[in-house]
Design a protein around this motif. Structure first.
Motif, PDB file in Angstrom:
ATOM      1  N   VAL A  88       0.837  -1.205   0.000  1.00 59.99           N
ATOM      2  CA  VAL A  88       0.000   0.000   0.000  1.00 59.99           C
ATOM      3  C   VAL A  88       0.872   1.256   0.000  1.00 59.99           C
ATOM      4  O   VAL A  88       0.589   2.210  -0.726  1.00 59.99           O
ATOM      5  N   ALA A  89       1.955   1.263   0.782  1.00 58.34           N
ATOM      6  CA  ALA A  89       2.852   2.429   0.813  1.00 58.34           C
ATOM      7  C   ALA A  89       3.431   2.703  -0.573  1.00 58.34           C
ATOM      8  O   ALA A  89       3.480   3.865  -1.017  1.00 58.34           O
ATOM      9  N   SER A  90       3.853   1.651  -1.255  1.00 65.17           N
ATOM     10  CA  SER A  90       4.411   1.857  -2.602  1.00 65.17           C
ATOM     11  C   SER A  90       3.337   2.323  -3.575  1.00 65.17           C
ATOM     12  O   SER A  90       3.583   3.157  -4.444  1.00 65.17           O
ATOM     13  N   ARG A  91       2.122   1.826  -3.391  1.00 69.68           N
ATOM     14  CA  ARG A  91       1.030   2.238  -4.265  1.00 69.68           C
ATOM     15  C   ARG A  91       0.578   3.667  -3.959  1.00 69.68           C
ATOM     16  O   ARG A  91       0.104   4.369  -4.846  1.00 69.68           O
ATOM     17  N   ILE A  92       0.726   4.109  -2.718  1.00 68.14           N
ATOM     18  CA  ILE A  92       0.419   5.505  -2.393  1.00 68.14           C
ATOM     19  C   ILE A  92       1.370   6.421  -3.161  1.00 68.14           C
ATOM     20  O   ILE A  92       0.955   7.453  -3.703  1.00 68.14           O
ATOM     21  N   ALA A  93       2.630   6.035  -3.232  1.00 71.48           N
ATOM     22  CA  ALA A  93       3.604   6.833  -3.989  1.00 71.48           C
ATOM     23  C   ALA A  93       3.175   6.952  -5.453  1.00 71.48           C
ATOM     24  O   ALA A  93       3.219   8.043  -6.037  1.00 71.48           O
ATOM     25  N   THR A  94       2.721   5.848  -6.036  1.00 75.41           N
ATOM     26  CA  THR A  94       2.319   5.915  -7.444  1.00 75.41           C
ATOM     27  C   THR A  94       0.939   6.551  -7.610  1.00 75.41           C
ATOM     28  O   THR A  94       0.653   7.122  -8.658  1.00 75.41           O
ATOM     29  N   LEU A  95       0.103   6.489  -6.584  1.00 72.47           N
ATOM     30  CA  LEU A  95      -1.156   7.232  -6.613  1.00 72.47           C
ATOM     31  C   LEU A  95      -0.870   8.724  -6.710  1.00 72.47           C
ATOM     32  O   LEU A  95      -1.495   9.438  -7.495  1.00 72.47           O
ATOM     33  N   LEU A  96       0.094   9.187  -5.920  1.00 70.38           N
ATOM     34  CA  LEU A  96       0.460  10.604  -5.968  1.00 70.38           C
ATOM     35  C   LEU A  96       0.996  10.980  -7.349  1.00 70.38           C
ATOM     36  O   LEU A  96       0.705  12.073  -7.855  1.00 70.38           O
ATOM     37  N   MET A  97       1.750  10.070  -7.965  1.00 77.03           N
ATOM     38  CA  MET A  97       2.206  10.309  -9.346  1.00 77.03           C
ATOM     39  C   MET A  97       1.004  10.453 -10.277  1.00 77.03           C
ATOM     40  O   MET A  97       0.951  11.371 -11.107  1.00 77.03           O
ATOM     41  N   ASP A  98       0.059   9.521 -10.172  1.00 76.79           N
ATOM     42  CA  ASP A  98      -1.139   9.520 -11.009  1.00 76.79           C
ATOM     43  C   ASP A  98      -1.938  10.807 -10.800  1.00 76.79           C
ATOM     44  O   ASP A  98      -2.341  11.472 -11.760  1.00 76.79           O
ATOM     45  N   MET A  99      -2.137  11.179  -9.540  1.00 78.40           N
ATOM     46  CA  MET A  99      -2.900  12.392  -9.239  1.00 78.40           C
ATOM     47  C   MET A  99      -2.211  13.627  -9.800  1.00 78.40           C
ATOM     48  O   MET A  99      -2.865  14.510 -10.358  1.00 78.40           O
ATOM     49  N   PHE A 100      -0.874  13.680  -9.671  1.00 79.74           N
ATOM     50  CA  PHE A 100      -0.151  14.833 -10.190  1.00 79.74           C
ATOM     51  C   PHE A 100      -0.270  14.914 -11.709  1.00 79.74           C
ATOM     52  O   PHE A 100      -0.538  15.976 -12.258  1.00 79.74           O
ATOM     53  N   ILE A 101      -0.079  13.794 -12.385  1.00 78.39           N
ATOM     54  CA  ILE A 101      -0.177  13.786 -13.850  1.00 78.39           C
ATOM     55  C   ILE A 101      -1.562  14.247 -14.294  1.00 78.39           C
ATOM     56  O   ILE A 101      -1.693  15.107 -15.174  1.00 78.39           O
ATOM     57  N   MET A 102      -2.610  13.704 -13.668  1.00 77.46           N
ATOM     58  CA  MET A 102      -3.970  14.085 -14.055  1.00 77.46           C
ATOM     59  C   MET A 102      -4.245  15.548 -13.716  1.00 77.46           C
ATOM     60  O   MET A 102      -4.836  16.274 -14.519  1.00 77.46           O
ATOM     61  N   TRP A 103      -3.819  15.983 -12.541  1.00 78.76           N
ATOM     62  CA  TRP A 103      -4.031  17.387 -12.168  1.00 78.76           C
ATOM     63  C   TRP A 103      -3.308  18.319 -13.136  1.00 78.76           C
ATOM     64  O   TRP A 103      -3.898  19.269 -13.648  1.00 78.76           O
ATOM     65  N   PHE A 104      -2.029  18.044 -13.386  1.00 78.37           N
ATOM     66  CA  PHE A 104      -1.231  18.938 -14.214  1.00 78.37           C
ATOM     67  C   PHE A 104      -1.773  19.023 -15.634  1.00 78.37           C
ATOM     68  O   PHE A 104      -2.005  20.107 -16.161  1.00 78.37           O
ATOM     69  N   PHE A 105      -1.978  17.869 -16.270  1.00 77.60           N
ATOM     70  CA  PHE A 105      -2.343  17.878 -17.680  1.00 77.60           C
ATOM     71  C   PHE A 105      -3.829  18.144 -17.931  1.00 77.60           C
ATOM     72  O   PHE A 105      -4.177  18.739 -18.945  1.00 77.60           O
ATOM     73  N   VAL A 106      -4.698  17.703 -17.020  1.00 77.37           N
ATOM     74  CA  VAL A 106      -6.133  17.909 -17.250  1.00 77.37           C
ATOM     75  C   VAL A 106      -6.612  19.208 -16.610  1.00 77.37           C
ATOM     76  O   VAL A 106      -7.275  20.011 -17.267  1.00 77.37           O
ATOM     77  N   THR A 107      -6.242  19.431 -15.359  1.00 78.96           N
ATOM     78  CA  THR A 107      -6.754  20.596 -14.642  1.00 78.96           C
ATOM     79  C   THR A 107      -5.909  21.843 -14.892  1.00 78.96           C
ATOM     80  O   THR A 107      -6.427  22.862 -15.354  1.00 78.96           O
ATOM     81  N   ALA A 108      -4.619  21.781 -14.602  1.00 77.97           N
ATOM     82  CA  ALA A 108      -3.764  22.966 -14.709  1.00 77.97           C
ATOM     83  C   ALA A 108      -3.646  23.450 -16.155  1.00 77.97           C
ATOM     84  O   ALA A 108      -3.698  24.651 -16.413  1.00 77.97           O
ATOM     85  N   LEU A 109      -3.474  22.532 -17.092  1.00 80.48           N
ATOM     86  CA  LEU A 109      -3.364  22.923 -18.498  1.00 80.48           C
ATOM     87  C   LEU A 109      -4.729  23.022 -19.189  1.00 80.48           C
ATOM     88  O   LEU A 109      -4.794  23.326 -20.377  1.00 80.48           O
ATOM     89  N   GLU A 110      -5.800  22.723 -18.420  1.00 76.90           N
ATOM     90  CA  GLU A 110      -7.178  22.801 -18.918  1.00 76.90           C
ATOM     91  C   GLU A 110      -7.413  21.941 -20.157  1.00 76.90           C
ATOM     92  O   GLU A 110      -8.128  22.331 -21.084  1.00 76.90           O
ATOM     93  N   LEU A 111      -6.826  20.755 -20.147  1.00 77.82           N
ATOM     94  CA  LEU A 111      -7.052  19.784 -21.227  1.00 77.82           C
ATOM     95  C   LEU A 111      -8.135  18.813 -20.752  1.00 77.82           C
ATOM     96  O   LEU A 111      -7.902  17.620 -20.599  1.00 77.82           O
ATOM     97  N   ASP A 112      -9.333  19.339 -20.491  1.00 76.33           N
ATOM     98  CA  ASP A 112     -10.369  18.569 -19.827  1.00 76.33           C
ATOM     99  C   ASP A 112     -11.440  17.996 -20.754  1.00 76.33           C
ATOM    100  O   ASP A 112     -12.476  17.555 -20.310  1.00 76.33           O
TER     101      ASP A 112
END
Length: 147
Positions: A88-112
């Protein structure tokens, strides 16, 4: 041809099984995420997008732990709680990666748009799958060293 494929599989069994389990885990994750985003949740809403990411993560982590333990790394660890905690700890690290990628490219860059949500979800899944293998191999399901 069959013999060559079998020899290749045998020589690289762990990686082959990981790719199969990883593919199935990705299907579980994507199914949960897309069902949520295209039925109940709105990807244009940053919070709802992250809810979909977290929900897909929970479902895929449960499936992935069971499948990786049994079919990929064939773990004999008796302390399953400790092992699951590391998983679970290792998957939390990759969850944060996933969340950052989605936030940056979909939300921050408004590619929604729906197309961009699909594209960045797939890109994120590739990054996360590679990172998950490395963490599982080196941290979670590490074989005990023989003295």
């Amino acid at each position: 041809m069959k013999k060559k494929l079998l020899a290749l599989y045998t020589a690289h069994r762990e990686i082959a099984n990981y790719l199969i389990v990883g593919g199935l885990t990705t299907v579980v994750s994507l199914a949960i995420k897309y069902i949520l985003l295209f039925t109940f949740l709105n990807a244009e809403d940053a919070i709802q997008l992250q809810i979909a990411v977290v929900a897909s993560w929970i479902g895929s982590v449960i499936f992935a732990y069971w499948a990786n333990r049994k079919y990929v790394f064939e773990s004999k660890e008796k302390n399953k709680v400790r092992e699951f905690g590391k998983f679970v700890a290792s998957r939390i690290a990759t969850l944060l990666m996933d969340m950052f990628i989605m936030w940056f490219f979909v939300t921050a860059l408004e590619l929604d748009s729906d197309t961009w949500v699909i594209v960045w979800t797939l890109v994120s899944q590739v990054v996360v799958t590679v990172a998950n293998y490395v963490f599982s191999k080196l941290f979670v399901f590490r074989k005990a060293e023989k003295s």
